[in-house]
Design an enzyme around this catalytic site. Structure first.
Site, short mmCIF file in Angstrom:
data_model
loop_
_atom_site.label_atom_id
_atom_site.label_comp_id
_atom_site.label_asym_id
_atom_site.label_seq_id
_atom_site.Cartn_x
_atom_site.Cartn_y
_atom_site.Cartn_z
N ASP A 13 0.84 -1.21 0.00
CA ASP A 13 0.00 0.00 0.00
C ASP A 13 0.87 1.25 0.00
O ASP A 13 1.82 1.37 0.78
CB ASP A 13 -0.90 -0.02 1.23
CG ASP A 13 -2.05 0.96 1.16
OD1 ASP A 13 -1.96 1.95 0.42
OD2 ASP A 13 -3.06 0.72 1.85
N HIS A 15 -0.54 4.52 0.17
CA HIS A 15 -1.36 5.67 0.59
C HIS A 15 -0.69 6.38 1.77
O HIS A 15 -0.60 5.83 2.85
CB HIS A 15 -2.76 5.20 0.99
CG HIS A 15 -3.56 4.72 -0.16
ND1 HIS A 15 -3.55 3.40 -0.56
CD2 HIS A 15 -4.39 5.36 -1.01
CE1 HIS A 15 -4.35 3.25 -1.60
NE2 HIS A 15 -4.87 4.43 -1.90
#
Length: 148
Positions: A13, A15
Site C-alpha cells: 500500500d 497511501h
C-alpha cells in the site's frame, strides 16, 4: 512521560496522506512518533518497535489487503518479545460491507483496536491515551492544540 508509537502503511500500500495527518496529530498530542512511511513490511514494524521500545504499533492500510498483509503479524511481535498495544485502521478488506465483521476479524488476529477509514484522528488518539493509561494535567490539556 512521552510514549513512543510506531506508525506505517503495511504491505504494498502506498497511501501516505492518512498517516501523515495521523503523525502530525499524534505529535501534537505529545507522542514520540516513528513513521515508517508506506509499503512497510511486518519486519520493519517489529524492528522499529524493538529498537525504539515502543508502547504502541499503529498499522494503516487503505488498499483492502490488510488481512493478507497482517497474517502472522502478532506472532512476529510475540517472537520479538515486544509488549506493545496494536492498532489497525483504514479500508482493511476488499468489498468491506460490514465493518463489525472486519473489526471482529482483526481483533481475533490480535489487534487491540480496529478503526475504519472514516475515523477521526482524535478518536484514535483518545483511545490510545486510554489504552496506554496516559493522564495529563489540566494545564497540559489547555496547552494542547491539534491542527491538521
Amino acid at each position: 512521560m512521552t510514549k513512543t508509537v510506531i506508525l506505517g502503511v503495511i504491505g504494498s500500500d502506498a497511501h501516505v496522506v492518512g498517516i501523515t495527518i495521523l503523525e502530525q496529530a499524534l505529535e501534537a498530542a505529545g507522542f514520540d512518533v516513528v513513521n515508517l512511511g508506506v509499503q512497510s513490511s511486518q519486519e520493519e514494524f517489529v524492528e522499529a518497535a524493538a529498537a525504539n521500545d515502543a508502547e504502541a504499533v499503529l498499522v494503516s492500510s487503505l488498499y483492502g489487503h490488510a488481512k493478507q498483509d497482517c497474517e502472522g503479524f502478532h506472532q512476529r511481535i510475540a517472537d520479538a518479545d515486544i509488549d506493545a498495544t496494536t492498532y489497525i485502521g483504514g479500508n482493511l478488506a476488499v468489498g468491506q460491507d460490514d465493518f463489525d465483521e472486519t473489526r471482529s476479524f482483526f481483533r481475533q488476529m490480535g489487534f487491540n483496536r480496529v478503526f475504519d477509514s472514516e475515523t477521526d484522528p482524535e478518536e484514535a488518539i483518545e483511545a490510545l491515551k486510554a489504552d496506554l493509561d496516559m493522564h495529563s494535567t489540566e494545564s497540559e490539556q489547555e496547552g494542547q492544540t491539534v491542527s491538521v
